[in-house]
Design a protein around this motif. Structure first.
Motif, short mmCIF file in Angstrom:
data_model
loop_
_atom_site.label_atom_id
_atom_site.label_comp_id
_atom_site.label_asym_id
_atom_site.label_seq_id
_atom_site.Cartn_x
_atom_site.Cartn_y
_atom_site.Cartn_z
N UNK A 98 33.05 49.51 91.31
CA UNK A 98 31.98 48.76 90.14
C UNK A 98 32.04 49.72 89.08
N UNK A 99 32.24 48.86 87.86
CA UNK A 99 32.32 49.33 86.76
C UNK A 99 32.78 48.63 85.62
N UNK A 100 32.96 49.05 84.41
CA UNK A 100 33.65 48.15 83.36
C UNK A 100 34.85 47.34 83.83
N UNK A 101 35.36 46.41 82.99
CA UNK A 101 36.50 45.78 83.47
C UNK A 101 37.61 46.87 83.30
N UNK A 102 38.43 46.96 84.22
CA UNK A 102 39.53 47.72 84.30
C UNK A 102 40.38 47.83 85.40
N UNK A 103 41.91 48.02 84.99
CA UNK A 103 42.89 47.96 86.30
C UNK A 103 43.12 49.43 86.53
N UNK A 104 42.33 50.45 86.09
CA UNK A 104 42.87 51.93 86.40
C UNK A 104 41.82 52.56 87.15
N UNK A 105 42.13 53.52 88.17
CA UNK A 105 41.24 54.27 88.95
C UNK A 105 40.20 54.97 88.11
#
Length: 121
Positions: A98-105
């Motif tokens: 869960x977090x901001x929109x992202x495609x990285x760890x």
């Protein structure tokens, strides 16, 4: 304290399906984008899919496009990963984040403990 608990992993034959679930707690569920990542033995953790806070936007890694579907139910505080036509190379521990929109760890603040998915040939 934020906690994410995954469930739904298991052993399945190639071509089969599984549905993973993740139920975060201790956080305002609809305020976070939610992602799924996976880590195979000896490999780095990799992005699988992400869904926006509203559920309107999704993104997938190329290797799962057309086979996996990410969805969320903000009323039930749950995110899902429907996995169809599974392949042996999908075998990994799958993590919810869960977090901001992202495609990285590095883009995620909170992680679950993972659930094992094993696909036999």
């Amino acid at each position: 304290q934020v906690q994410l608990v995954e469930s739904g992993g298991g052993l399945v034959q190639a071509g089969g399906s599984l549905r993973l679930s993740c139920a975060p707690s201790g956080m305002p569920f609809s305020s976070y984008a939610l992602g799924w990542f996976r880590q195979a033995p000896g490999k780095a953790r990799e992005f699988v899919a992400v869904i926006s806070r509203s559920g309107a936007l999704t993104n997938y890694t190329d290797s799962v496009k057309g086979r996996y579907t990410i969805s969320r139910d903000n009323a039930k505080n749950t995110v899902y990963l429907q996995m169809d036509n599974l392949k042996p190379e999908d075998t990994a521990i799958y993590y919810c984040a869960a977090g901001p929109w992202s495609t990285v760890v590095a883009g995620y603040d909170h992680w679950g403990q993972g659930t094992q998915v094993t696909v036999s040939s």
